[in-house]
Design an enzyme around this catalytic site. Sequence first.
Site, PDB file in Angstrom:
ATOM      1  N   HIS A  17      34.221  27.939  37.445  1.00  0.00           N
ATOM      2  CA  HIS A  17      34.416  27.692  38.875  1.00  0.00           C
ATOM      3  C   HIS A  17      34.224  26.198  39.176  1.00  0.00           C
ATOM      4  O   HIS A  17      35.007  25.596  39.904  1.00  0.00           O
ATOM      5  CB  HIS A  17      33.385  28.448  39.722  1.00  0.00           C
ATOM      6  CG  HIS A  17      33.520  29.948  39.704  1.00  0.00           C
ATOM      7  ND1 HIS A  17      32.456  30.794  39.506  1.00  0.00           N
ATOM      8  CD2 HIS A  17      34.597  30.764  39.891  1.00  0.00           C
ATOM      9  CE1 HIS A  17      32.856  32.055  39.573  1.00  0.00           C
ATOM     10  NE2 HIS A  17      34.156  32.069  39.793  1.00  0.00           N
ATOM     11  N   LYS A  41      32.658  44.793  45.712  1.00  0.00           N
ATOM     12  CA  LYS A  41      31.809  44.363  44.599  1.00  0.00           C
ATOM     13  C   LYS A  41      30.375  44.213  45.086  1.00  0.00           C
ATOM     14  O   LYS A  41      30.118  43.459  46.021  1.00  0.00           O
ATOM     15  CB  LYS A  41      32.263  42.987  44.084  1.00  0.00           C
ATOM     16  CG  LYS A  41      33.493  42.990  43.218  1.00  0.00           C
ATOM     17  CD  LYS A  41      33.707  41.574  42.658  1.00  0.00           C
ATOM     18  CE  LYS A  41      35.033  41.443  41.948  1.00  0.00           C
ATOM     19  NZ  LYS A  41      35.291  40.056  41.540  1.00  0.00           N
ATOM     20  N   ARG A  90      43.128  32.511  34.579  1.00  0.00           N
ATOM     21  CA  ARG A  90      42.620  32.458  33.210  1.00  0.00           C
ATOM     22  C   ARG A  90      43.581  33.091  32.228  1.00  0.00           C
ATOM     23  O   ARG A  90      43.634  32.731  31.065  1.00  0.00           O
ATOM     24  CB  ARG A  90      41.268  33.188  33.126  1.00  0.00           C
ATOM     25  CG  ARG A  90      40.121  32.420  33.725  1.00  0.00           C
ATOM     26  CD  ARG A  90      38.951  33.304  34.005  1.00  0.00           C
ATOM     27  NE  ARG A  90      39.271  34.256  35.055  1.00  0.00           N
ATOM     28  CZ  ARG A  90      38.392  35.045  35.652  1.00  0.00           C
ATOM     29  NH1 ARG A  90      37.133  35.014  35.280  1.00  0.00           N
ATOM     30  NH2 ARG A  90      38.770  35.869  36.599  1.00  0.00           N
ATOM     31  N   SER A 128      32.207  35.767  35.913  1.00  0.00           N
ATOM     32  CA  SER A 128      30.861  36.081  36.417  1.00  0.00           C
ATOM     33  C   SER A 128      30.406  37.436  35.900  1.00  0.00           C
ATOM     34  O   SER A 128      29.242  37.612  35.522  1.00  0.00           O
ATOM     35  CB  SER A 128      30.862  36.087  37.949  1.00  0.00           C
ATOM     36  OG  SER A 128      31.242  34.831  38.442  1.00  0.00           O
TER      37      SER A 128
HETATM   38  P1  ADP Z   1      36.929  37.036  43.124  1.00  0.00           P
HETATM   39  O1  ADP Z   1      35.985  38.183  43.151  1.00  0.00           O
HETATM   40  O2  ADP Z   1      37.486  36.680  44.465  1.00  0.00           O
HETATM   41  O3  ADP Z   1      37.987  37.060  42.062  1.00  0.00           O
HETATM   42  P2  ADP Z   1      35.461  35.145  41.505  1.00  0.00           P
HETATM   43  O4  ADP Z   1      34.212  34.458  41.902  1.00  0.00           O
HETATM   44  O5  ADP Z   1      35.404  36.089  40.369  1.00  0.00           O
HETATM   45  O6  ADP Z   1      35.966  35.809  42.837  1.00  0.00           O
HETATM   46  O7  ADP Z   1      36.599  34.073  41.208  1.00  0.00           O
HETATM   47  C1  ADP Z   1      37.034  33.182  42.192  1.00  0.00           C
HETATM   48  C2  ADP Z   1      38.221  32.430  41.685  1.00  0.00           C
HETATM   49  O8  ADP Z   1      37.814  31.619  40.584  1.00  0.00           O
HETATM   50  C3  ADP Z   1      39.381  33.296  41.184  1.00  0.00           C
HETATM   51  O9  ADP Z   1      40.597  32.677  41.528  1.00  0.00           O
HETATM   52  C4  ADP Z   1      39.209  33.283  39.698  1.00  0.00           C
HETATM   53  O10 ADP Z   1      40.439  33.461  39.029  1.00  0.00           O
HETATM   54  C5  ADP Z   1      38.673  31.877  39.493  1.00  0.00           C
HETATM   55  N1  ADP Z   1      37.885  31.782  38.266  1.00  0.00           N
HETATM   56  C6  ADP Z   1      36.914  32.604  37.867  1.00  0.00           C
HETATM   57  N2  ADP Z   1      36.425  32.214  36.683  1.00  0.00           N
HETATM   58  C7  ADP Z   1      37.125  31.112  36.325  1.00  0.00           C
HETATM   59  C8  ADP Z   1      37.116  30.255  35.174  1.00  0.00           C
HETATM   60  N3  ADP Z   1      36.320  30.490  34.150  1.00  0.00           N
HETATM   61  N4  ADP Z   1      37.982  29.219  35.156  1.00  0.00           N
HETATM   62  C9  ADP Z   1      38.837  29.014  36.195  1.00  0.00           C
HETATM   63  N5  ADP Z   1      38.900  29.792  37.279  1.00  0.00           N
HETATM   64  C10 ADP Z   1      38.061  30.826  37.349  1.00  0.00           C
END
Ligand code: ADP
Length: 161
Positions: A17, A41, A90, A128
């Site tokens: 992130h 979630k 990803r 996450s």
């Molecule tokens: P959500 O539950 O809305 O998907 P996340 O916190 O899991 O929220 O992810 C938020 C955004 O960050 C999403 O667009 C996801 O694809 C992106 N993201 C999550 N992990 C990574 C990573 N390792 N590298 C790049 N982008 C990521």
Amino acid sequence: MTIAVFPGSFDPLTNGHLDLIQRASRMFDHLIVAVGQNTSKRGVFTASERVAFIEAGTQALANVSVQVEAGLTVDFMRSVNATVLVRGLRNSTDFEFEQGIAGMNRSLDDQIDTVCLMAAPKYQFVSSSLLKEVAQFGGDLTQLVPPAVAQGLRDRLERDK
Ligand code: ADP
């Protein structure tokens, strides 16, 4: 002035992130990281804990701010005059998912564009949810999350044992 919003659960913030936040902050005048109260979630961390991790991790980025967002992302974006929605990709699963959300958001507001950035190769496998599983079994996360998040995960999982 282009204002972008990067919405997500951030439960918790990962280096993947953070990499995306850094890159998007170079592309737009202002970037708002919007921490969602995702109904489907159940979070390990509260919204304010998630905000605190992101604020700590983005201190050096002057044009980045963090807010909690509860409703529709497009409504939040209109309220802060943002026109670009940033998401990360990803893999092809992310692509399918993001394509659906981008299409829906476009039908809700065609003045908002979704910009997807490819994940850095070294964080392509970082999510996450996977991190929480690894943390549960005592795995070392120091390369994958900021130190405060690693500590926070250890404390939370110890408390919830
Ligand atoms: P959500 O539950 O809305 O998907 P996340 O916190 O899991 O929220 O992810 C938020 C955004 O960050 C999403 O667009 C996801 O694809 C992106 N993201 C999550 N992990 C990574 C990573 N390792 N590298 C790049 N982008 C990521």
